[in-house]
Design an enzyme around this catalytic site. Structure first.
Site, PDB file in Angstrom:
ATOM      1  N   LYS A  64       4.707   9.904  10.949  1.00  0.00           N
ATOM      2  CA  LYS A  64       3.689   8.910  11.313  1.00  0.00           C
ATOM      3  C   LYS A  64       3.782   8.571  12.808  1.00  0.00           C
ATOM      4  O   LYS A  64       2.766   8.528  13.495  1.00  0.00           O
ATOM      5  CB  LYS A  64       3.844   7.635  10.459  1.00  0.00           C
ATOM      6  CG  LYS A  64       3.619   7.915   8.962  1.00  0.00           C
ATOM      7  CD  LYS A  64       3.599   6.653   8.137  1.00  0.00           C
ATOM      8  CE  LYS A  64       4.971   6.089   7.846  1.00  0.00           C
ATOM      9  NZ  LYS A  64       5.792   6.905   6.950  1.00  0.00           N
ATOM     10  N   THR A  65       5.002   8.361  13.291  1.00  0.00           N
ATOM     11  CA  THR A  65       5.178   8.051  14.715  1.00  0.00           C
ATOM     12  C   THR A  65       4.752   9.237  15.574  1.00  0.00           C
ATOM     13  O   THR A  65       4.058   9.074  16.587  1.00  0.00           O
ATOM     14  CB  THR A  65       6.654   7.687  14.998  1.00  0.00           C
ATOM     15  OG1 THR A  65       7.031   6.625  14.120  1.00  0.00           O
ATOM     16  CG2 THR A  65       6.865   7.264  16.430  1.00  0.00           C
ATOM     17  N   ASP A 109       4.589  -0.028  14.001  1.00  0.00           N
ATOM     18  CA  ASP A 109       5.314   0.573  12.884  1.00  0.00           C
ATOM     19  C   ASP A 109       5.654  -0.543  11.893  1.00  0.00           C
ATOM     20  O   ASP A 109       5.787  -1.702  12.293  1.00  0.00           O
ATOM     21  CB  ASP A 109       6.590   1.240  13.421  1.00  0.00           C
ATOM     22  CG  ASP A 109       7.104   2.314  12.480  1.00  0.00           C
ATOM     23  OD1 ASP A 109       6.464   2.559  11.442  1.00  0.00           O
ATOM     24  OD2 ASP A 109       8.156   2.908  12.785  1.00  0.00           O
ATOM     25  N   THR A 158       5.055   2.294   4.981  1.00  0.00           N
ATOM     26  CA  THR A 158       5.500   3.061   3.822  1.00  0.00           C
ATOM     27  C   THR A 158       4.864   2.471   2.559  1.00  0.00           C
ATOM     28  O   THR A 158       4.957   3.048   1.489  1.00  0.00           O
ATOM     29  CB  THR A 158       7.029   2.969   3.677  1.00  0.00           C
ATOM     30  OG1 THR A 158       7.404   1.590   3.812  1.00  0.00           O
ATOM     31  CG2 THR A 158       7.723   3.783   4.738  1.00  0.00           C
ATOM     32  N   ARG A 217      12.020  14.784   9.245  1.00  0.00           N
ATOM     33  CA  ARG A 217      13.128  14.067   9.900  1.00  0.00           C
ATOM     34  C   ARG A 217      14.462  14.518   9.316  1.00  0.00           C
ATOM     35  O   ARG A 217      15.448  14.700  10.032  1.00  0.00           O
ATOM     36  CB  ARG A 217      12.965  12.559   9.734  1.00  0.00           C
ATOM     37  CG  ARG A 217      14.065  11.776  10.455  1.00  0.00           C
ATOM     38  CD  ARG A 217      13.983  10.297  10.162  1.00  0.00           C
ATOM     39  NE  ARG A 217      12.825   9.692  10.769  1.00  0.00           N
ATOM     40  CZ  ARG A 217      12.250   8.572  10.329  1.00  0.00           C
ATOM     41  NH1 ARG A 217      12.730   7.953   9.277  1.00  0.00           N
ATOM     42  NH2 ARG A 217      11.188   8.083  10.933  1.00  0.00           N
TER      43      ARG A 217
END
Ligand code: ADE
Length: 333
Positions: A64-65, A109, A158, A217
């Site tokens: 997402k980032t 975020d 999330t 990640r």
């Protein structure tokens, strides 16, 4: 002010930043989302407008980032990165918004964790590019309206379900990120290997991909540790022996399950006789926060079909018994 900016990055994250693809065409996987964003960004650029506000949601670690940075880059804007819970007061948000330049991206975020008072200021900022702040004067409360430059808010969460409906309604674009396929993770690992100027055997790459929970990640983190094993031997080439040695040392099992996942499954099977068990009881028995279980652990266990959510609670599926080699009494077979 600086305390609001994301200063929590560690040296491993610095690697993460340089690993990030800069443009959508370099971004691997999430095809539908990428196709949509390509059109929305392309159209906004053609019209010379700012992009509509974007909400990205899905399990942690899926990119997402990374997407927020790509959106900023493709829209030729600068990005300001903040974490929802770090914006404690309306004044904090006001100071961020008034520093933006036209066309900039504000990435928030964990937007579901914004304090309610701050969220309410965000409504008019998103809708009318207007900052409406109530100030207490001697004579009583007064609302001040200050115009702010047109900007694009990119929110990440999330838990899309935890967003209030007025906030959700103000996003013109909402996209869900899904777990990646093994082939997509392999592409990401190969790309990471190239960035690190390392070579990696196909088998080693597959081994990392299979144990990464469909999450870039995690794949990149495992890659770094596997690479340590090769470098420790004095090599820049990663073999499947390196991969297997590292993954075993990290106690990541064949499906990518870690200690907490295993404890989750064992607890449902042994302590709660396979379930159904309510999330809170389960969290207490495992010693983890229920929100963490729900956001971080359960999505992948559900995706693998190892657990099911029923109206009466969580249950372990036959696949879970098979994976743990347990019979229905919880004994090993
Ligand atoms: N690194 C992390 N996520 C990625 C993705 N989806 N594509 C390419 N590189 C990545």
């Amino acid at each position: 002010m600086d305390r609001l900016l994301d200063a929590s990055r560690t040296s491993d994250d610095i690697g993460e930043v340089s690993l990030r693809p800069q443009v959508l065409t370099e971004y691997i996987g999430q095809k539908d989302l990428k196709d949509n964003l390509t059109v929305f960004i392309g159209a906004a650029l053609k019209r010379n407008e700012t992009l509509d506000h974007v909400l990205l949601y899905g399990p942690p670690g899926l990119g997402k980032t990374t997407l927020a940075y790509i959106i900023a880059n493709e829209m030729h804007g600068e990005i300001t990165v903040v974490n929802g819970p770090a914006i404690e007061k309306t004044g904090d948000l006001a100071s961020i918004l008034t520093k933006l330049k036209p066309g900039d991206i504000l990435f928030i975020d964990e937007i579901h964790r914004l304090p309610r008072v701050v969220e309410e200021v965000l409504y008019s900022a998103m809708e009318d590019f207007m900052l409406s702040i109530v100030v207490q004067r001697d004579a009583g409360a007064k609302t001040i309206n200050v115009p702010i430059p047109p900007f694009t808010l990119v929110g990440a969460t999330t838990r899309a379900g935890d967003l209030s409906s007025p906030l959700r309604a103000r996003f013109g674009i909402m996209e869900k990120l899904n777990f990646y396929t093994i082939d997509e993770i392999k592409d990401i690992v190969n790309r990471t290997a190239r960035v690190f100027q390392t070579t990696i055997d196909e088998e080693a790459c597959t081994e990392i991909a299979k144990r990464s929970r469909g999450t870039p990640r995690i794949a990149n983190r495992l890659f770094r540790r596997v690479r340590d094993f090769a470098n420790f031997r004095g090599e820049d080439h990663i073999t499947s022996d390196d991969a297997i040695a590292a993954l075993n040392a990290l106690k990541v099992d064949s499906l990518g399950l870690d200690d907490v996942d295993i404890k989750y499954l064992n607890t449902v099977i042994e302590r709660f006789k396979g379930g159904p068990v309510g999330l809170e009881s389960l969290a207490a028995a495992i010693g983890e926060e229920s929100m963490n279980l729900e956001d971080v652990y359960e999505p992948y266990l559900l995706q693998l079909g190892l657990i099911d959510r029923t109206p009466r609670g969580r249950i372990a599926t036959p696949l879970a018994y098979k994976h743990l080699k347990k019979d229905h009494q919880g004994s090993l077979f």
